[in-house]
Scaffold this active site. Structure first.
Site, PDB file in Angstrom:
ATOM      1  NE  ARG A 124      -4.010  -1.934   0.128  1.00 35.83           N
ATOM      2  CZ  ARG A 124      -4.062  -2.916  -0.764  1.00 35.83           C
ATOM      3  NH1 ARG A 124      -3.146  -3.014  -1.707  1.00 35.83           N
ATOM      4  NH2 ARG A 124      -5.041  -3.793  -0.733  1.00 35.83           N
ATOM      5  CD  GLU A 171      -2.773   3.369  -5.528  1.00 37.68           C
ATOM      6  OE1 GLU A 171      -3.859   2.775  -5.735  1.00 37.68           O
ATOM      7  OE2 GLU A 171      -1.779   2.801  -5.082  1.00 37.68           O
ATOM      8  CG  HIS A 201      -2.980  -0.771  -6.672  1.00 36.28           C
ATOM      9  ND1 HIS A 201      -3.423  -0.242  -5.498  1.00 36.28           N
ATOM     10  CD2 HIS A 201      -2.913  -2.105  -6.466  1.00 36.28           C
ATOM     11  CE1 HIS A 201      -3.619  -1.205  -4.622  1.00 36.28           C
ATOM     12  NE2 HIS A 201      -3.323  -2.344  -5.194  1.00 36.28           N
TER      13      HIS A 201
END
Length: 188
Positions: free
Chosen positions: A100, A129, A148
């Site tokens: 993370r 993000e 991601h």
């Protein structure tokens, strides 16, 4: 070309993902160090040379050529790879984050990449993000960025659904322990 054989990979977050990476690193002849909350769970793990508690993060950083972050984001791991931890990293090491984003102090990471303390970074996750277009990470030649979005592969949804339907539903019906349960107290 750099040789992986004989290099050391330090894994921060030695759960299922960390252990899968350790298995691959071991196959390449790398020495693997693991950092986890409960060291007793990995005392006899065949893929690791040594297991460290959270209080030995700086030592793991100083011994690792490659530092893989695979930890979940909890109150204990947020900012764990701090400026101080990065300052203990082995000269020329590489940080890889598949955990993370907020686990790593991104400003300290960028500074270490810019001044050459770190040879490079591979980032599947970032603090924000999607990564803002003004982030210096976009411009650094020693950084590999990937989105991601592992769940967007051709087979992920099918495999996840099959695991749920063919593994966990029958376990639930029979009163057996489920695979991949969430530990609410631990936060993941």
């Amino acid at each position: 070309v750099l040789e992986l054989r004989g290099a050391t990979m330090g894994i921060i977050g030695y759960g299922d993902i960390g252990r899968a990476c350790a298995k691959l690193a071991d196959a390449y002849g790398m020495d693997v160090l693991a950092l986890r909350r409960n060291t007793k769970k990995s005392l006899y793990d065949p893929y690791i040379k040594e297991v460290f508690g959270l209080d030995r993060l700086n030592e793991l950083m100083s011994k690792s050529d490659y530092i893989l972050v695979a930890a979940p984001l909890t109150e204990d791991t947020k900012g764990l790879v701090s400026a101080e931890a990065i300052s203990h990293s082995k000269d020329g090491s590489v940080i890889i984050n598949v955990g993370r984003g907020p686990i790593i102090d991104e400003e300290a990471l960028i500074a270490a990449l810019q001044d050459g303390t770190l040879k490079g970074a591979a980032m599947d996750v970032t603090t924000i993000e999607p990564l803002p277009k003004e982030s210096p990470l976009w411009e650094l030649e020693n950084v590999l960025l990937s989105p991601h979005n592992m769940d967007k592969t051709a087979t992920f949804a099918k495999e996840a659904t099959e695991m749920y339907l063919y593994e966990n539903v029958p376990r639930y019906v029979r009163g057996k322990t489920l695979l991949n349960p969430v530990d609410v107290k631990a936060g993941y």
